[in-house]
Motif scaffolding. Structure first.
Motif, PDB file in Angstrom:
ATOM      1  N   LEU A 193      58.839  30.641  32.432  1.00 25.44           N
ATOM      2  CA  LEU A 193      58.877  29.265  33.047  1.00 25.44           C
ATOM      3  C   LEU A 193      57.665  28.327  33.273  1.00 25.44           C
ATOM      4  O   LEU A 193      57.799  27.257  32.639  1.00 25.44           O
ATOM      5  N   ASP A 194      56.792  29.076  33.549  1.00 28.64           N
ATOM      6  CA  ASP A 194      55.249  28.765  33.655  1.00 28.64           C
ATOM      7  C   ASP A 194      54.417  29.514  33.115  1.00 28.64           C
ATOM      8  O   ASP A 194      53.732  30.166  34.146  1.00 28.64           O
ATOM      9  N   ARG A 195      54.034  29.797  32.012  1.00 30.31           N
ATOM     10  CA  ARG A 195      53.149  30.730  31.432  1.00 30.31           C
ATOM     11  C   ARG A 195      51.780  30.624  32.179  1.00 30.31           C
ATOM     12  O   ARG A 195      51.151  31.704  32.554  1.00 30.31           O
ATOM     13  N   LYS A 196      51.276  29.335  32.146  1.00 33.78           N
ATOM     14  CA  LYS A 196      49.950  29.338  32.699  1.00 33.78           C
ATOM     15  C   LYS A 196      49.927  29.544  34.329  1.00 33.78           C
ATOM     16  O   LYS A 196      48.857  30.052  34.566  1.00 33.78           O
ATOM     17  N   ARG A 197      50.764  29.184  34.943  1.00 32.27           N
ATOM     18  CA  ARG A 197      50.974  29.687  36.425  1.00 32.27           C
ATOM     19  C   ARG A 197      51.104  31.017  36.796  1.00 32.27           C
ATOM     20  O   ARG A 197      50.495  31.612  37.688  1.00 32.27           O
ATOM     21  N   GLN A 198      51.459  31.695  35.962  1.00 32.07           N
ATOM     22  CA  GLN A 198      51.772  33.073  35.816  1.00 32.07           C
ATOM     23  C   GLN A 198      50.505  33.987  35.307  1.00 32.07           C
ATOM     24  O   GLN A 198      50.743  35.184  35.269  1.00 32.07           O
ATOM     25  N   THR A 199      49.572  33.561  34.794  1.00 31.92           N
ATOM     26  CA  THR A 199      48.354  34.023  34.199  1.00 31.92           C
ATOM     27  C   THR A 199      47.684  34.731  35.057  1.00 31.92           C
ATOM     28  O   THR A 199      47.362  34.198  36.250  1.00 31.92           O
ATOM     29  N   GLY A 200      47.549  35.915  34.822  1.00 32.59           N
ATOM     30  CA  GLY A 200      46.612  36.983  35.838  1.00 32.59           C
ATOM     31  C   GLY A 200      45.198  36.962  35.385  1.00 32.59           C
ATOM     32  O   GLY A 200      44.769  36.540  34.554  1.00 32.59           O
ATOM     33  N   THR A 201      44.678  38.085  35.899  1.00 39.68           N
ATOM     34  CA  THR A 201      43.330  38.450  35.427  1.00 39.68           C
ATOM     35  C   THR A 201      43.193  39.917  35.699  1.00 39.68           C
ATOM     36  O   THR A 201      44.212  40.788  36.004  1.00 39.68           O
ATOM     37  N   GLN A 202      42.186  40.321  34.712  1.00 37.33           N
ATOM     38  CA  GLN A 202      41.993  41.924  34.694  1.00 37.33           C
ATOM     39  C   GLN A 202      41.170  42.507  35.785  1.00 37.33           C
ATOM     40  O   GLN A 202      40.308  41.710  36.143  1.00 37.33           O
ATOM     41  N   LEU A 203      41.291  43.747  36.099  1.00 42.03           N
ATOM     42  CA  LEU A 203      40.631  44.466  37.173  1.00 42.03           C
ATOM     43  C   LEU A 203      39.158  44.815  36.294  1.00 42.03           C
ATOM     44  O   LEU A 203      38.184  44.954  37.119  1.00 42.03           O
ATOM     45  N   PHE A 204      39.160  45.066  34.966  1.00 42.22           N
ATOM     46  CA  PHE A 204      38.117  45.520  34.471  1.00 42.22           C
ATOM     47  C   PHE A 204      36.934  44.274  34.437  1.00 42.22           C
ATOM     48  O   PHE A 204      36.946  43.113  34.277  1.00 42.22           O
ATOM     49  N   GLY A 205      35.785  44.709  34.812  1.00 40.51           N
ATOM     50  CA  GLY A 205      34.717  43.826  35.002  1.00 40.51           C
ATOM     51  C   GLY A 205      34.278  43.181  36.283  1.00 40.51           C
ATOM     52  O   GLY A 205      33.469  42.385  36.556  1.00 40.51           O
ATOM     53  N   LYS A 206      35.513  43.146  37.103  1.00 41.02           N
ATOM     54  CA  LYS A 206      35.526  42.571  38.475  1.00 41.02           C
ATOM     55  C   LYS A 206      34.813  43.458  39.383  1.00 41.02           C
ATOM     56  O   LYS A 206      34.567  44.565  39.272  1.00 41.02           O
ATOM     57  N   ILE A 207      34.552  42.992  40.717  1.00 39.24           N
ATOM     58  CA  ILE A 207      33.719  43.587  41.586  1.00 39.24           C
ATOM     59  C   ILE A 207      34.726  43.628  42.886  1.00 39.24           C
ATOM     60  O   ILE A 207      35.286  42.771  43.150  1.00 39.24           O
ATOM     61  N   VAL A 208      34.864  45.061  43.576  1.00 42.49           N
ATOM     62  CA  VAL A 208      35.476  45.383  44.520  1.00 42.49           C
ATOM     63  C   VAL A 208      34.686  45.721  45.649  1.00 42.49           C
ATOM     64  O   VAL A 208      33.650  46.319  45.484  1.00 42.49           O
ATOM     65  N   GLY A 209      35.125  45.329  46.903  1.00 41.70           N
ATOM     66  CA  GLY A 209      34.344  45.550  48.123  1.00 41.70           C
ATOM     67  C   GLY A 209      35.157  46.479  48.927  1.00 41.70           C
ATOM     68  O   GLY A 209      36.356  46.038  49.355  1.00 41.70           O
ATOM     69  N   ILE A 210      34.655  47.623  49.364  1.00 51.28           N
ATOM     70  CA  ILE A 210      35.387  48.568  50.239  1.00 51.28           C
ATOM     71  C   ILE A 210      34.926  48.583  51.436  1.00 51.28           C
ATOM     72  O   ILE A 210      33.784  48.882  51.747  1.00 51.28           O
ATOM     73  N   LEU A 211      35.601  48.036  52.660  1.00 52.92           N
ATOM     74  CA  LEU A 211      35.153  48.052  53.841  1.00 52.92           C
ATOM     75  C   LEU A 211      35.547  49.509  54.644  1.00 52.92           C
ATOM     76  O   LEU A 211      36.678  49.437  54.755  1.00 52.92           O
ATOM     77  N   GLY A 212      34.597  50.229  54.630  1.00 52.02           N
ATOM     78  CA  GLY A 212      35.109  51.702  55.186  1.00 52.02           C
ATOM     79  C   GLY A 212      35.125  52.743  54.207  1.00 52.02           C
ATOM     80  O   GLY A 212      35.999  52.782  53.575  1.00 52.02           O
ATOM     81  N   TYR A 213      34.124  53.464  54.049  1.00 49.29           N
ATOM     82  CA  TYR A 213      34.046  54.336  53.117  1.00 49.29           C
ATOM     83  C   TYR A 213      34.374  55.873  53.505  1.00 49.29           C
ATOM     84  O   TYR A 213      33.450  56.837  53.354  1.00 49.29           O
ATOM     85  N   GLY A 214      35.513  55.978  54.074  1.00 55.28           N
ATOM     86  CA  GLY A 214      35.991  57.259  54.428  1.00 55.28           C
ATOM     87  C   GLY A 214      37.002  57.790  53.397  1.00 55.28           C
ATOM     88  O   GLY A 214      36.534  57.681  52.208  1.00 55.28           O
ATOM     89  N   ARG A 215      37.965  58.792  53.833  1.00 58.32           N
ATOM     90  CA  ARG A 215      38.734  59.568  53.114  1.00 58.32           C
ATOM     91  C   ARG A 215      39.586  58.531  52.000  1.00 58.32           C
ATOM     92  O   ARG A 215      39.460  58.768  50.549  1.00 58.32           O
ATOM     93  N   VAL A 216      40.168  57.493  52.345  1.00 62.96           N
ATOM     94  CA  VAL A 216      40.750  56.516  51.819  1.00 62.96           C
ATOM     95  C   VAL A 216      39.957  55.704  50.689  1.00 62.96           C
ATOM     96  O   VAL A 216      40.048  55.340  49.491  1.00 62.96           O
ATOM     97  N   GLY A 217      38.677  55.108  51.190  1.00 66.52           N
ATOM     98  CA  GLY A 217      37.856  54.427  50.712  1.00 66.52           C
ATOM     99  C   GLY A 217      37.197  55.025  49.539  1.00 66.52           C
ATOM    100  O   GLY A 217      37.296  54.416  48.479  1.00 66.52           O
ATOM    101  N   ARG A 218      37.061  56.420  49.490  1.00 64.15           N
ATOM    102  CA  ARG A 218      36.448  57.127  48.436  1.00 64.15           C
ATOM    103  C   ARG A 218      37.373  57.231  47.376  1.00 64.15           C
ATOM    104  O   ARG A 218      36.994  57.053  46.040  1.00 64.15           O
ATOM    105  N   ILE A 219      38.724  57.278  47.694  1.00 67.29           N
ATOM    106  CA  ILE A 219      39.662  57.390  46.441  1.00 67.29           C
ATOM    107  C   ILE A 219      39.994  56.215  46.144  1.00 67.29           C
ATOM    108  O   ILE A 219      39.745  56.186  44.517  1.00 67.29           O
TER     109      ILE A 219
END
Length: 532
Positions: A133-159
């Motif tokens: 219906l609105d291809r531009k509105r539904q345009t997403g982004t890739q995870l590749f090359g992005k930066i993720v910040g993990i708050l809490g590097y315990g068991r779940v954070g490590r995985i």
């Protein structure tokens, strides 16, 4: 045989329930947690309860359960449990952190993908009969090359970090309790909180709900996040200030949020539900077959082992360090407890101060639990329902001052536990214990008296004068009254002075024999104590 009544107020797998059904010492009780009246009535007669955080165990509920010994929480969350009330009552609180780590991490990555590709919006559009219906509105982004910040590097954070690295993302982590040398994967960058917030495209929360973290994701921290960044929380809803999050989502500072947890659950009145840039799921982080199986088996065996006094795993109100092997620690705990009991027996006046010294590397990680065991041994003869959980609380209530000390006068051994108590009249009593081959407790010194006895069975502790004939007269008295002496240990500070004797007996001494013993001219004092 003791019969433990275990109340199940949540869903467990059949394998987990079968462990309880097949245990001869367990009576299984089950109740729907939404039936508050039945739950209250069953809890009143239960020795243990296994729940999730939809069951409130506040001070009133705990007070209404006189036989309660263990609270088992499925999952890592302790929300709704009054830990202070449980600790005061001596109720063990155990949970299952990490059992659902893979499930929680995979849901986090799933939410991240759904946010980046606007999957929910695309799904709903097609379901409504629209194709692009609105291809531009539904345009997403890739995870590749992005930066993720993990708050809490315990068991779940490590995985989560490992999964994000596989996508080709840059991974930043913030955890004040982790150092660089603890990072297993050096591709993960440990940074400060401000840097993480300002650089990352996705911020994912993996910290528990504590006094330190409650509401930590507030308006100030959200303002520091990179414009257009997206927030993911599958840990605990109380960590995020939802009002501040809603404002940031509405004014466009944040590009979106994905939430599996909420400050109030169910979140019927939350403005987050229904926002176009929010993906929400109903607290399903651990809702996989594999996680349910692990959680069920873990919590059931933890509760049974704690009730049987066989092991204490993942108990949050015990003074054990994480990873402590209770089976290895048990002999030291028993030694400390017996020392505490002996100090109580020898004290002619109330104990006011307790000073503890530990010598030897193998005792370094056991300082808190051994101190607790000492206090339990001292208090158990005069107070009911004393255990490793509430002994410190009861000690404070009785005005006991507990300190660590160095240089206490004691026998010279490489690895020993030493305790000195001060009584109301100022008198001091000191006792030293050690383990033989790290298994068998031995008392090696009491005050100036060096000796070596095992604190088990029926003991006679006798102070006397160092005069000829003591052994013969005591032996004759016991023999004439049918009391068999298993072992005899005497220590003396100096020749011709005073002695302290500990006899191990096959059976307790009858009252009339104790009365006759105390009349002997060389006896200064005598105490009988049972150490089963």
């Amino acid at each position: 045989m003791v019969l433990f009544r275990i109340l199940i107020a949540t869903d467990l797998t059949e394998q987990g329930l079968n462990i309880l059904r097949d245990s001869d010492d367990v009576e299984l009780l089950q109740v729907n947690p939404s039936n508050s009246v039945t739950l209250r009535d069953e809890l009143a007669r239960a020795h243990a309860i296994i729940t999730r955080d939809d069951v409130l165990l506040d001070r009133a509920a705990i007070a209404n359960a006189p036989d309660l010994r263990v609270i088992g929480r499925v999952g890592a969350s302790l929300r709704g449990i009054d830990l202070d009330a449980a600790t005061e009552r001596g109720v063990i609180v155990t949970h299952t952190p990490g059992a659902n780590a893979i499930a929680a991490a995979e849901l986090t990555v799933t939410l991240m993908l759904a946010l980046s590709r606007k999957l929910v919006e695309a799904h709903n559009s097609l379901r409504a009969g629209y194709w692009l219906l609105d291809r531009k509105r539904q345009t997403g982004t890739q995870l590749f090359g992005k930066i993720v910040g993990i708050l809490g590097y315990g068991r779940v954070g490590r995985i989560v970090a490992a999964r994000c690295l596989a996508f080709g993302m840059t991974v930043l982590a913030y955890d004040p309790y982790i150092t660089e040398d603890q990072l297993e994967d050096k591709r993960v960058q440990l940074v400060g909180l401000r840097e993480l917030l300002s650089r990352t495209d996705f911020v994912t929360v993996h910290v528990p709900n504590t006094g330190e973290t409650r509401g930590m994701i507030n308006a100030d921290l959200i303002a520091q996040m990179k414009p257009g960044a997206r927030l993911i929380n599958a840990a605990d809803g109380a960590v995020v200030d939802e009002t501040a999050l809603i404002d940031a989502l509405k004014n466009g500072h944040l590009g979106g949020a994905a939430l599996d947890v909420f400050s109030e659950e169910p979140p019927y009145n939350s403005q987050l539900i229904g926002l176009d840039n929010v993906i929400h799921t109903p607290h399903i982080g651990d809702n996989t077959r594999e996680a349910m199986q692990d959680l069920s088996l873990n919590i059931v065996t933890q509760v049974i082992d704690a009730l049987r006094d066989e092991d204490y795993r993942s108990v949050v109100n015990l003074p054990f360090l994480p990873g402590t092997d209770f089976e290895t620690t048990r002999p030291y705990m028993l030694l400390a407890e017996r020392m505490g009991l002996l100090l109580h027996v020898l004290a002619r006046y109330p104990i006011r101060r307790v000073a503890v010294e530990y010598r030897g590397d193998e005792l370094l990680g056991l300082i808190k639990p051994l101190t607790v065991a000492l206090l339990k041994g001292m208090l158990a003869p005069v107070l009911s329902q004393v255990n490793y959980i509430n002994a410190p609380v009861l000690a404070v209530e009785r005005g006991l001052q507990v300190t660590q000390a160095k240089g206490l006068k004691s026998a010279d051994y490489a690895s020993v536990l030493i305790c000195q108590v001060t009584l109301d009249d100022g008198e001091e009593i000191i006792i030293t214990g050690m383990l033989l081959d790290r298994r068998e407790p031995h008392i090696v010194q009491i005050n100036d008296y060096r000796m070596n006895f095992v604190p088990f069975g029926h003991l006679l502790i006798m102070g006397s004068f160092d005069t000829p004939g003591v052994i013969g007269r005591i032996g004759t008295l016991m023999s004439n009254n049918g009391v068999n002496i298993a072992s005899w240990h005497t220590g003396r500070a100096e020749r011709g002075g005073q002695t302290l004797t500990v006899l191990t007996l096959d059976e307790p001494i009858p009252d009339h024999v104790m009365a006759e013993l105390e009349t002997l001219d060389f006896v200064r004092h005598a105490h009988q104590v049972a150490m089963n």
